[in-house]
Write a protein that holds these residues in place. Structure first.
Motif, PDB file in Angstrom:
ATOM      1  N   HIS A   1      40.971  48.615  38.825  1.00 22.53           N
ATOM      2  CA  HIS A   1      40.811  47.546  39.813  1.00 22.53           C
ATOM      3  C   HIS A   1      42.099  46.752  40.026  1.00 22.53           C
ATOM      4  O   HIS A   1      42.398  46.325  41.134  1.00 22.53           O
ATOM      5  CB  HIS A   1      39.693  46.607  39.375  1.00 22.53           C
ATOM      6  CG  HIS A   1      39.553  45.405  40.248  1.00 22.53           C
ATOM      7  ND1 HIS A   1      39.208  45.498  41.588  1.00 22.53           N
ATOM      8  CD2 HIS A   1      39.724  44.085  39.990  1.00 22.53           C
ATOM      9  CE1 HIS A   1      39.167  44.293  42.110  1.00 22.53           C
ATOM     10  NE2 HIS A   1      39.487  43.423  41.169  1.00 22.53           N
TER      11      HIS A   1
ATOM     12  N   PRO B   1      40.118  46.096  52.821  1.00 19.83           N
ATOM     13  CA  PRO B   1      39.813  44.718  53.234  1.00 19.83           C
ATOM     14  C   PRO B   1      40.913  44.135  54.122  1.00 19.83           C
ATOM     15  O   PRO B   1      42.101  44.392  53.905  1.00 19.83           O
ATOM     16  CB  PRO B   1      39.731  43.962  51.907  1.00 19.83           C
ATOM     17  CG  PRO B   1      39.415  45.009  50.894  1.00 19.83           C
ATOM     18  CD  PRO B   1      40.107  46.257  51.356  1.00 19.83           C
TER      19      PRO B   1
ATOM     20  N   PRO C   1      39.125  40.053  48.491  1.00 15.85           N
ATOM     21  CA  PRO C   1      38.472  40.875  49.515  1.00 15.85           C
ATOM     22  C   PRO C   1      37.077  40.345  49.829  1.00 15.85           C
ATOM     23  O   PRO C   1      36.310  40.017  48.924  1.00 15.85           O
ATOM     24  CB  PRO C   1      38.394  42.261  48.862  1.00 15.85           C
ATOM     25  CG  PRO C   1      39.451  42.249  47.804  1.00 15.85           C
ATOM     26  CD  PRO C   1      39.499  40.838  47.304  1.00 15.85           C
TER      27      PRO C   1
ATOM     28  N   SER D   1      30.354  38.759  49.508  1.00 18.85           N
ATOM     29  CA  SER D   1      30.940  40.099  49.447  1.00 18.85           C
ATOM     30  C   SER D   1      30.294  40.842  48.289  1.00 18.85           C
ATOM     31  O   SER D   1      30.702  40.708  47.136  1.00 18.85           O
ATOM     32  CB  SER D   1      32.457  40.111  49.292  1.00 18.85           C
ATOM     33  OG  SER D   1      32.943  41.449  49.374  1.00 18.85           O
TER      34      SER D   1
ATOM     35  N   TYR E   1      35.629  47.437  44.706  1.00 19.69           N
ATOM     36  CA  TYR E   1      35.372  46.101  45.239  1.00 19.69           C
ATOM     37  C   TYR E   1      34.178  45.487  44.503  1.00 19.69           C
ATOM     38  O   TYR E   1      33.028  45.683  44.898  1.00 19.69           O
ATOM     39  CB  TYR E   1      35.103  46.168  46.744  1.00 19.69           C
ATOM     40  CG  TYR E   1      36.165  46.953  47.481  1.00 19.69           C
ATOM     41  CD1 TYR E   1      37.475  46.485  47.546  1.00 19.69           C
ATOM     42  CD2 TYR E   1      35.869  48.170  48.076  1.00 19.69           C
ATOM     43  CE1 TYR E   1      38.456  47.200  48.210  1.00 19.69           C
ATOM     44  CE2 TYR E   1      36.836  48.897  48.742  1.00 19.69           C
ATOM     45  CZ  TYR E   1      38.134  48.414  48.803  1.00 19.69           C
ATOM     46  OH  TYR E   1      39.110  49.144  49.444  1.00 19.69           O
TER      47      TYR E   1
ATOM     48  N   GLU F   1      31.325  39.713  44.511  1.00 23.59           N
ATOM     49  CA  GLU F   1      32.133  38.496  44.527  1.00 23.59           C
ATOM     50  C   GLU F   1      31.229  37.269  44.483  1.00 23.59           C
ATOM     51  O   GLU F   1      30.422  37.039  45.384  1.00 23.59           O
ATOM     52  CB  GLU F   1      32.998  38.463  45.790  1.00 23.59           C
ATOM     53  CG  GLU F   1      34.048  37.383  45.802  1.00 23.59           C
ATOM     54  CD  GLU F   1      34.977  37.475  44.600  1.00 23.59           C
ATOM     55  OE1 GLU F   1      34.960  36.522  43.793  1.00 23.59           O
ATOM     56  OE2 GLU F   1      35.692  38.483  44.463  1.00 23.59           O
TER      57      GLU F   1
END
Length: 540
Positions: free
Chosen positions: A10, A352, A378, A398, A411, A414
């Motif tokens: 990541h 993103p 993102p 997100s 991703y 979030e």
């Protein structure tokens, strides 16, 4: 195999994202992280008239990172975590709220009394209506079978009579109203939703709906639009399809705004719609198969008040899918969040877009788009954004996964909350920024009355560059802000008042409920395109 896989570290991906540069240099604006975690991912977001923001995701994501209040648990569930929170802007604090039924991909709008009415969702939430009135200790109230039809991916809008119209939903080709006027009130068929439905992909969910000043509704779905008389259940006008024929609604998921309505002598003479971004035909299916198509980089703008309206196409500096479009107090349009490849849906977005873009509707063609400074977070599928009273934009959410996932993915889910400050909040604009002295916050105003607004400015003032705007607090989810509208009020006079830096401007409140349904609005004084902090007004 795609560029980003779950095996890629990541941190490497984050570094690559920072290297991504827009095709033109970043302008201004700034970002700040408000909270590293609010406990949930903000899939839905609504600003309330007490400057608190209610946010929620879905109740079957699995346990969140914040517990339900008072040790509660959902019925028939071992999940005792909250999936809704209330955020207090002033104190930067949150408190958990209780949702019992699933609000996944639901809709809503703020009622004239300031209460959030929220409808539909998934499974046991299909036909549920939920009320939320913000106060210390208040919580959600849920009404089973409050809707006639199941509503999943529907769109809501406040009407001149104060009710909500709820349009569409997955395999629901009709509309209904809330509250009901009678126990037997039913839904009404809307063939336009059948006509725009792609049987394989749909591409007409979360239709773009706007109340226009003649009292009818502009409805856009897929790549087509109509003017609709919801009282007579009649199509008043059919507009040309958007050039190119590309879909713009879920899962292709562009966004749309009703451009600012200028009130002059009690009337609105020009009504324009802007639809931007999305994903091309086939993008959803391709993404399911690991091929991530480039997002659309075009906007369509149409003046529906013209005798013979036609779409005018513009090219954005950054292609976007699953992005949000918000009206700023100065009449500019903010494009924020989203991806540059793929589609809406779990695991289906890539690359993103970290740079917001501001669209200036009144600028000459070719100089309307201004790229802003980037975030570092993102914001893909299931991200949200709302305008705050101080002029910042609150950004959250997100979660491109069907559960909370934080590791071993490109991703992660979030949970953070951040604020984007547009360029009008830069220090260079400080001396131009107005500050409203009167009326005070929470003032009640009536249709057509003259309102004296007193404000100060610390620097030189050009009274020819002063305007007053009113904005509805919209319900934001899935890249569309429901019930969003901005009014530019008719100015009677502006004079030097007390001292060298205090001024009074006389404006006329909106003349009718078709132009501005009753309810709460944010009112701003704008000077040289720099807005004051807003005040709440209640139009009644």
């Amino acid at each position: 195999m795609t560029l980003f896989t779950s095996t890629i570290n990541h941190h490497l991906i984050f570094f690559l994202l920072l290297l991504y540069a827009p095709p033109c240099p970043a302008a201004s604006g700034s970002w700040s992280v408000l909270r590293r975690s609010i406990g949930i991912s903000a899939m839905h977001m609504q600003l309330l008239p007490n400057d608190r923001v209610v946010m929620f995701d879905r109740t079957d994501f699995g346990p969140s990172q914040i517990s339900l209040p008072k040790g509660k648990c959902r019925h028939n569930s071992t999940d005792c975590s909250a999936h809704s929170v209330e955020y207090d802007v002033a104190s930067n604090s949150i408190r958990p709220l209780t949702l019992l039924t699933d609000v996944w991909c639901s809709s809503g709008a703020l009622m004239p009394n300031g209460r959030l009415i929220q409808t539909g969702g998934w499974g046991e939430g299909f036909r549920v209506v939920r009320h939320y009135k913000s106060c210390d200790g208040c919580d959600w109230k849920e009404i089973q079978n409050g809707l006639v039809q199941p509503r999943w991916y529907a769109t809501n809008h406040i009407l001149p009579d104060g009710r909500q119209i709820i349009i569409g939903g997955r395999q629901t080709f009709d509309y209904e109203f809330y509250p009901k006027t009678s126990a037997g009130e039913s839904s009404h068929k809307l063939p336009f939703l059948v006509q725009t439905n792609d049987p394989n992909v749909e591409n007409n969910l979360y239709p773009f709906v706007f109340l226009i000043p003649d009292g009818n509704l502009f409805i856009f779905a897929n790549n087509r639009a109509i003017l609709f008389d919801y009282l007579k259940n009649q199509v008043v006008r059919t507009y040309p399809s958007m050039p190119g024929g590309q879909p713009r609604n879920y899962p292709s998921t562009g966004s749309a705004v009703l451009l600012p309505l200028q009130i002059t002598n009690g009337k609105v003479y020009s009504v324009e719609i802007l639809v931007c971004g999305g994903a091309p035909k086939g993008a959803f299916t391709n993404a399911l198969n690991g091929k991530f198509d480039q997002a659309l980089d075009t906007c369509g703008r149409i003046k529906i008040s013209d005798h013979d309206p036609k779409w005018f196409m513009e090219t954005m500096p950054l292609a976007r899918v699953v992005a949000d479009m918000l009206l700023l107090p100065n009449g500019h349009v903010l494009q924020i969040n989203g991806a540059s490849a793929g589609s809406a849906g779990w695991e289906l977005g890539r690359n993103p877009v970290l740079h917001p873009v501001v669209y200036h509707p009144e600028n000459p063609i070719g100089s309307r788009f201004k790229v802003q400074s980037p975030s570092t977070i993102p914001r893909l599928y299931h991200s949200t954004a709302v305008l705050l009273r101080d002029g910042r934009v609150l950004v959250g959410g997100s979660n491109p996964h069907d559960k909370y996932v934080f590791t071993n993915v490109a991703y992660p889910t979030e949970l953070s909350l951040e604020a984007f400050s547009p360029s009008y909040l830069d220090s260079s604009s400080f001396t131009s920024r107005p500050n409203i002295i009167s009326p005070i916050n929470k003032t009640k105003i009536r249709y057509g009355e003259t309102l004296a607004i007193r404000f100060t400015v610390s620097g030189p003032v050009d009274l020819n560059m002063v305007s007053v705007t009113m904005i509805t607090p919209s319900f934001n989810t899935h890249s569309f802000s429901m019930n969003q509208r901005l009014l530019v009020l008719d100015i009677g006079s502006s004079t030097l008042s007390v001292g060298r830096s205090c001024y009074t401007v006389d404006v006329i409140a909106p003349p009718s409920k078709n132009i501005a349904p009753a309810g709460y609005y944010l009112l701003f004084v704008v000077h040289k395109e720099v807005p004051s902090p807003g005040i709440w007004v209640r139009l009644q």
